[in-house]
Every structure is written in C-alpha cells, then in structure tokens.
Design a protein around this motif. Structure first.
Motif, PDB file in Angstrom:
ATOM      1  N   ARG A 287     -25.904  15.422  33.620  1.00 18.27           N
ATOM      2  CA  ARG A 287     -25.790  15.214  35.064  1.00 18.27           C
ATOM      3  C   ARG A 287     -25.841  16.538  35.809  1.00 18.27           C
ATOM      4  N   GLU A 288     -25.150  17.560  35.307  1.00 18.46           N
ATOM      5  CA  GLU A 288     -25.140  18.859  35.979  1.00 18.46           C
ATOM      6  C   GLU A 288     -26.537  19.471  36.030  1.00 18.46           C
ATOM      7  N   ILE A 289     -27.345  19.192  35.013  1.00 19.18           N
ATOM      8  CA  ILE A 289     -28.701  19.748  34.976  1.00 19.18           C
ATOM      9  C   ILE A 289     -29.645  18.944  35.869  1.00 19.18           C
ATOM     10  N   LEU A 290     -29.616  17.621  35.732  1.00 23.26           N
ATOM     11  CA  LEU A 290     -30.575  16.781  36.451  1.00 23.26           C
ATOM     12  C   LEU A 290     -30.348  16.789  37.954  1.00 23.26           C
ATOM     13  N   VAL A 291     -29.100  16.988  38.375  1.00 24.11           N
ATOM     14  CA  VAL A 291     -28.822  16.948  39.803  1.00 24.11           C
ATOM     15  C   VAL A 291     -29.502  18.094  40.544  1.00 24.11           C
ATOM     16  N   LYS A 292     -29.912  19.133  39.822  1.00 23.42           N
ATOM     17  CA  LYS A 292     -30.555  20.290  40.434  1.00 23.42           C
ATOM     18  C   LYS A 292     -32.078  20.178  40.444  1.00 23.42           C
ATOM     19  N   LEU A 293     -32.625  19.112  39.860  1.00 21.54           N
ATOM     20  CA  LEU A 293     -34.071  18.960  39.772  1.00 21.54           C
ATOM     21  C   LEU A 293     -34.632  18.242  40.993  1.00 21.54           C
TER      22      LEU A 293
ATOM     23  N   LEU B 220     -29.694   7.916  27.323  1.00 23.14           N
ATOM     24  CA  LEU B 220     -28.607   8.669  27.946  1.00 23.14           C
ATOM     25  C   LEU B 220     -29.047   9.197  29.304  1.00 23.14           C
ATOM     26  N   TRP B 221     -30.223   9.828  29.353  1.00 24.05           N
ATOM     27  CA  TRP B 221     -30.715  10.381  30.605  1.00 24.05           C
ATOM     28  C   TRP B 221     -30.972   9.264  31.616  1.00 24.05           C
ATOM     29  N   ARG B 222     -31.514   8.148  31.147  1.00 29.41           N
ATOM     30  CA  ARG B 222     -31.798   7.031  32.048  1.00 29.41           C
ATOM     31  C   ARG B 222     -30.511   6.489  32.669  1.00 29.41           C
TER      32      ARG B 222
ATOM     33  N   SER C 204     -19.129  14.657  22.598  1.00 26.79           N
ATOM     34  CA  SER C 204     -18.956  13.222  22.781  1.00 26.79           C
ATOM     35  C   SER C 204     -19.969  12.722  23.794  1.00 26.79           C
ATOM     36  N   PRO C 205     -20.254  11.393  23.813  1.00 21.20           N
ATOM     37  CA  PRO C 205     -21.206  10.857  24.793  1.00 21.20           C
ATOM     38  C   PRO C 205     -20.831  11.192  26.221  1.00 21.20           C
ATOM     39  N   LEU C 206     -19.506  11.201  26.520  1.00 20.67           N
ATOM     40  CA  LEU C 206     -19.084  11.522  27.877  1.00 20.67           C
ATOM     41  C   LEU C 206     -19.410  12.961  28.230  1.00 20.67           C
ATOM     42  N   GLU C 207     -19.126  13.874  27.259  1.00 21.26           N
ATOM     43  CA  GLU C 207     -19.433  15.279  27.514  1.00 21.26           C
ATOM     44  C   GLU C 207     -20.936  15.493  27.663  1.00 21.26           C
ATOM     45  N   SER C 208     -21.738  14.797  26.868  1.00 13.16           N
ATOM     46  CA  SER C 208     -23.187  14.923  26.963  1.00 13.16           C
ATOM     47  C   SER C 208     -23.683  14.429  28.304  1.00 13.16           C
TER      48      SER C 208
END
Length: 274
Positions: free
Chosen positions: A16-22, A36-38, A7-11
């Motif tokens: 978020r879990e990935i980008l927060v580490k960048l 979505l990423w934006r 679902s969009p929420l799960e995506s």
C-alpha cells in the motif's frame, strides 16, 4: 540466521505504501500482478489515500484523451477512451446512461449529464473504469422564472478546490429563454463529493448574472475555477452570443461575471481559446 517471513498484513501495508505513490494508470495495471496487490487496490481506504496523494502533485505523464460516445438501438450507450499521445486504445469502455453526453472534465475525471431534464450526474475515471452516479439535486428555488419547471435549463460541472482538496459537483439552473435579461436568476446547487466537506448533501443559492447562461457551451474547469458562457441582448431583436463569462471559484463557491470585448470589425477576426 533464519529470516522471518512477512505476514500477509505486513506485506499488504508495504504494498500500500508503494502503490499509493504511483500514477493512477500504473495502479490499475498493478491489479494484474497478484491477488495481494489487487486486494490492496480494491480496498476503499486505498482509493481515498491515493486520491489525496494525486492532488498533491501533477503527473508529468498527463495525456490527451479522445472520448467517443456510442449509441446503437437495442444496446446500452457506451463511452470509449482513446489516448491521443500513444495512439493506443484505453483498456476501458464503460456503459453510460441513455441520452447522456460529456459535460466537462476535471483532474482527469469525466462528468456526463443528460441532454434534457434534471437527471443526476454520472462520473467516470477513464483510466480505472470506475464509475459513480451522484444523487439527484433538489428542485431549484428562488429563480423567479415564468413558464414553470419545463422552462428551466441545467448545466452540470465538476470542479476541484486545490486549497481544500475537495471535488465539488455544481448544477447551474437558469431560464431557457433570453427575454428576462437583467431580471433572471441562476440557481447554483453544490454537492461536495470528498474531503472534509464530503457527504454533506446539496446546498443551494441564487444570484443574478444580468445575462442568462448559454447551454450550448460546456463549462470549463481551469486552476480551481469554473467558467460558463453567458448571452446578452443588445437590442429588442438582436442577441449577442457569447456576451460574457460567469466565473465560479470552486473553493469559496463565489461567482462574478465578465463582459467580453466588443464584437470585432469586418476586417478583424476573434477567437475564444480555453
């Protein structure tokens, strides 16, 4: 077996879990990948999570930046950023308030302040282009300076406390003259910008440094502490610039002063390195 699509929420949660580490620069580039990423990056809660994650590690890709300030008649003042290591222009130019100059740098954030007066600080992230204006601090109290408000200088500096993970904005107010050595006070106003102490407003205290601060030297942030240069009078008609250092611990907001070594002889050269 038919796989159930996320679902969009799960995506969004996964992204978020990935980008927060960048690193911050990579996060800014991710805004161009998809809507979505934006939207994930633009969410205020993501900014808070990413800021906390950034404080837990030091990026190996740190770069030296050249900051330029452009002032043209009839146009707003601008600050531009140039990466010294890659020799390529940064993607952002930001408008800054008129008559503002760079005051100091802390954890990649730039703090701009007005040349004169008691104007609010202007903060900028040169990687993302995000800017913010900190509320104006209250008038300084308990300074005992003759000559009124017009005789008061202000230095603004941004600092960070590694132990509490808080950014703090400091304003140092002091006399514009050096005739009150030993009697003049410095008014220190502090505003916590984030972390547990964020949003608490400005706090003030005054203390005597024995020697007034030098407004011609910008504050420097090094490993959780701010350093400001002081001046001194060695005789009624002789000034010693610089004469000492004022050290302020960002976490505790405590201060102490250091006297610089005696002036070098005619055959010795001395340099102050930050």
């Amino acid at each position: 077996m038919k796989m159930r699509s996320a679902s969009p929420l799960e995506s969004a949660d996964t992204v978020r879990e990935i980008l927060v580490k960048l690193p911050t620069r990579d996060v800014a580039r991710c805004c161009c990948v998809s809507w979505l990423w934006r939207n994930v990056v633009a969410d205020p809660s993501f900014n808070s999570l990413h800021a906390k994650a950034e404080m837990n590690h030091v990026s190996a890709a740190s770069e030296a930046l050249l900051v330029t300030e452009t002032c043209e008649r009839g146009r707003p003042d601008e600050a531009g950023f140039f990466s010294v290591s890659s020799s390529r222009p940064m993607p952002y130019r930001v408008k800054i308030p008129s008559n503002y100059t760079l005051s100091n740098v802390c954890n990649g954030l730039l703090c701009f302040a007005a040349d004169k007066g008691d104007s609010p600080a202007f903060l900028c992230n040169p990687v993302t282009g995000v800017t913010a204006t900190v509320p104006r601090p209250p008038p300084p109290v308990g300074m005992g300076i003759s000559g009124g408000v017009n005789n008061i200088n202000h230095l603004l500096a941004l600092g960070f406390s590694p132990s509490t993970k808080e950014h703090k904005l400091f304003r140092f107010s002091f006399s514009g003259h050096c005739y009150y050595v030993g009697t003049d006070n410095v008014n220190q106003s502090v505003c916590t910008l984030d972390g547990a102490g964020g949003g608490g407003g400005w706090r003030q205290r005054s203390y005597c440094t024995q020697c007034p601060l030098l407004s011609t030297f910008s504050p420097v942030f090094v490993q959780g502490k701010l350093y400001l240069v002081t001046t001194g009078r060695t005789s009624p008609n002789l000034l010693r610039n610089p004469d000492g250092l004022l050290e302020v611990d960002v976490a505790t907001e405590a201060c102490r002063t250091f006297r610089l070594p005696p002036p070098p002889t005619n055959t010795t050269r001395a340099m102050i390195l930050w």
